[in-house]
Design a protein around this motif. Structure first.
Motif, PDB file in Angstrom:
ATOM      1  N   CYS A 241       0.783  -1.196   0.058  1.00  0.00           N
ATOM      2  CA  CYS A 241       0.051   0.155  -0.013  1.00  0.00           C
ATOM      3  C   CYS A 241       0.762   1.177   0.158  1.00  0.00           C
ATOM      4  CB  CYS A 241      -1.083  -0.200   1.074  1.00  0.00           C
ATOM      5  SG  CYS A 241      -2.205  -1.308   1.202  1.00  0.00           S
ATOM      6  N   LEU A 242       1.952   1.249   0.600  1.00  0.00           N
ATOM      7  CA  LEU A 242       2.755   2.312   0.348  1.00  0.00           C
ATOM      8  C   LEU A 242       3.228   2.869  -0.918  1.00  0.00           C
ATOM      9  CD1 LEU A 242       5.454   1.359   3.092  1.00  0.00           C
ATOM     10  CD2 LEU A 242       3.418   2.943   3.435  1.00  0.00           C
ATOM     11  N   GLU A 243       3.370   4.098  -1.046  1.00  0.00           N
ATOM     12  CA  GLU A 243       3.878   4.719  -2.155  1.00  0.00           C
ATOM     13  C   GLU A 243       5.312   4.713  -2.537  1.00  0.00           C
ATOM     14  OE1 GLU A 243       3.741   9.249  -4.425  1.00  0.00           O
ATOM     15  OE2 GLU A 243       2.908   8.954  -2.380  1.00  0.00           O
ATOM     16  N   GLY A 244       5.420   4.143  -3.737  1.00  0.00           N
ATOM     17  CA  GLY A 244       6.927   4.113  -4.175  1.00  0.00           C
ATOM     18  C   GLY A 244       7.856   5.274  -4.028  1.00  0.00           C
ATOM     19  N   ASN A 245       9.036   4.952  -3.958  1.00  0.00           N
ATOM     20  CA  ASN A 245      10.107   6.058  -3.993  1.00  0.00           C
ATOM     21  C   ASN A 245      10.002   6.996  -5.306  1.00  0.00           C
ATOM     22  OD1 ASN A 245      10.761   4.738  -1.930  1.00  0.00           O
ATOM     23  ND2 ASN A 245      12.820   4.937  -1.772  1.00  0.00           N
ATOM     24  N   PRO A 246       9.850   8.207  -4.978  1.00  0.00           N
ATOM     25  CA  PRO A 246       9.911   9.210  -6.082  1.00  0.00           C
ATOM     26  C   PRO A 246      11.249   9.214  -6.903  1.00  0.00           C
ATOM     27  CG  PRO A 246       9.844  10.384  -4.268  1.00  0.00           C
ATOM     28  CD  PRO A 246       9.440   9.004  -3.824  1.00  0.00           C
ATOM     29  N   GLY A 247      11.294   9.119  -8.173  1.00  0.00           N
ATOM     30  CA  GLY A 247      12.585   9.389  -8.583  1.00  0.00           C
ATOM     31  C   GLY A 247      13.279   7.830  -8.650  1.00  0.00           C
ATOM     32  N   ASP A 248      14.464   7.777  -9.386  1.00  0.00           N
ATOM     33  CA  ASP A 248      15.410   6.502  -9.544  1.00  0.00           C
ATOM     34  C   ASP A 248      15.706   6.002  -7.937  1.00  0.00           C
ATOM     35  OD1 ASP A 248      14.927   7.037 -11.900  1.00  0.00           O
ATOM     36  OD2 ASP A 248      17.301   7.542 -12.473  1.00  0.00           O
ATOM     37  N   ASN A 249      15.623   4.691  -7.815  1.00  0.00           N
ATOM     38  CA  ASN A 249      16.307   3.991  -6.799  1.00  0.00           C
ATOM     39  C   ASN A 249      17.214   2.940  -7.297  1.00  0.00           C
ATOM     40  OD1 ASN A 249      14.536   1.631  -7.152  1.00  0.00           O
ATOM     41  ND2 ASN A 249      13.514   2.214  -5.669  1.00  0.00           N
ATOM     42  N   ARG A 250      17.767   2.209  -6.523  1.00  0.00           N
ATOM     43  CA  ARG A 250      18.751   0.949  -6.816  1.00  0.00           C
ATOM     44  C   ARG A 250      17.843  -0.048  -7.710  1.00  0.00           C
ATOM     45  NH1 ARG A 250      18.975  -2.852  -1.529  1.00  0.00           N
ATOM     46  NH2 ARG A 250      17.038  -2.451  -0.857  1.00  0.00           N
ATOM     47  N   PHE A 251      16.867  -0.040  -7.870  1.00  0.00           N
ATOM     48  CA  PHE A 251      16.017  -1.006  -8.429  1.00  0.00           C
ATOM     49  C   PHE A 251      15.735  -0.617  -9.860  1.00  0.00           C
ATOM     50  CE2 PHE A 251      15.447  -2.314  -4.363  1.00  0.00           C
ATOM     51  CZ  PHE A 251      16.072  -3.657  -4.414  1.00  0.00           C
ATOM     52  N   GLY A 252      15.841   0.835 -10.284  1.00  0.00           N
ATOM     53  CA  GLY A 252      15.360   1.007 -11.499  1.00  0.00           C
ATOM     54  C   GLY A 252      14.820   2.685 -11.426  1.00  0.00           C
ATOM     55  N   SER A 253      14.308   3.196 -12.535  1.00  0.00           N
ATOM     56  CA  SER A 253      13.781   4.460 -12.555  1.00  0.00           C
ATOM     57  C   SER A 253      12.356   4.243 -12.145  1.00  0.00           C
ATOM     58  CB  SER A 253      13.788   4.964 -13.982  1.00  0.00           C
ATOM     59  OG  SER A 253      13.169   4.177 -14.808  1.00  0.00           O
ATOM     60  N   ASP A 254      11.763   5.477 -11.815  1.00  0.00           N
ATOM     61  CA  ASP A 254      10.366   5.691 -11.330  1.00  0.00           C
ATOM     62  C   ASP A 254       9.554   5.222 -12.341  1.00  0.00           C
ATOM     63  OD1 ASP A 254       7.820   6.471  -9.767  1.00  0.00           O
ATOM     64  OD2 ASP A 254       8.678   8.329  -9.758  1.00  0.00           O
ATOM     65  N   PRO A 255       8.463   4.080 -12.071  1.00  0.00           N
ATOM     66  CA  PRO A 255       7.406   3.730 -13.142  1.00  0.00           C
ATOM     67  C   PRO A 255       6.352   4.800 -13.350  1.00  0.00           C
ATOM     68  CG  PRO A 255       7.288   2.446 -11.009  1.00  0.00           C
ATOM     69  CD  PRO A 255       8.516   3.302 -10.900  1.00  0.00           C
ATOM     70  N   LYS A 256       6.351   5.858 -12.502  1.00  0.00           N
ATOM     71  CA  LYS A 256       5.424   6.779 -12.790  1.00  0.00           C
ATOM     72  C   LYS A 256       5.811   7.830 -13.956  1.00  0.00           C
ATOM     73  CE  LYS A 256       2.673   6.937  -8.312  1.00  0.00           C
ATOM     74  NZ  LYS A 256       2.393   7.716  -7.182  1.00  0.00           N
ATOM     75  N   LEU A 257       7.130   7.897 -14.109  1.00  0.00           N
ATOM     76  CA  LEU A 257       7.539   8.639 -15.131  1.00  0.00           C
ATOM     77  C   LEU A 257       7.043   8.274 -16.469  1.00  0.00           C
ATOM     78  CD1 LEU A 257      11.043   9.409 -13.862  1.00  0.00           C
ATOM     79  CD2 LEU A 257       9.119  11.121 -13.659  1.00  0.00           C
ATOM     80  N   PHE A 258       6.939   7.013 -16.607  1.00  0.00           N
ATOM     81  CA  PHE A 258       6.460   6.414 -17.891  1.00  0.00           C
ATOM     82  C   PHE A 258       4.965   5.995 -17.784  1.00  0.00           C
ATOM     83  CE2 PHE A 258      11.155   5.329 -16.971  1.00  0.00           C
ATOM     84  CZ  PHE A 258      11.649   6.288 -17.840  1.00  0.00           C
TER      85      PHE A 258
END
Length: 117
Positions: free
Chosen positions: A98-115
């Motif tokens: 339920c938690l919101e994902g980290n905004p921007g890139d993290n160690r697992f890749g880029s933010d999926p909301k950007l795409f």
């Protein structure tokens, strides 16, 4: 339905990140499918055969989307094992989903909301 099919097509992908929407749309489509299969089994008298086959078919896609969802919150996919802890484990995993994902890139890749579509 496109989110559900996206997860099924990406069934062995345990890398990258998945938005909350991708996870929850997959989950919200899977639940009615299971309920319909349970209803059909009760009519036909198959006792879990259809739901067992469906569960087996969607096990890897479901695990993949959970791992990618954990990645979106900057957690390792190994956190999925917390669900094995009695009582509190599944609740903790639900909170993570339920938690919101980290905004921007993290160690697992880029933010999926950007795409986002």
């Amino acid at each position: 339905m496109s989110w559900y099919l996206k997860v099924l097509k990406d069934y062995v992908n345990f890398q990258g990140r998945a938005r909350r929407k991708e996870y929850w749309m997959y989950t919200l489509i899977s639940i009615p499918i299971v309920l319909i299969l349970l209803w059909l089994e009760s009519l036909i008298g198959l006792n879990g055969v259809l739901t067992g086959l469906y569960s087996l078919a969607v096990f890897l896609p479901g695990l993949g989307v959970v791992v990618r969802r954990l990645h979106d919150t900057d957690r390792s996919g190994w956190w999925v094992l917390i669900a094995l802890a009695p009582f509190v484990g599944p609740i903790i995993l639900l909170v993570f989903m339920c938690l919101e994902g980290n905004p921007g890139d993290n160690r697992f890749g880029s933010d999926p909301k950007l795409f986002a579509e």
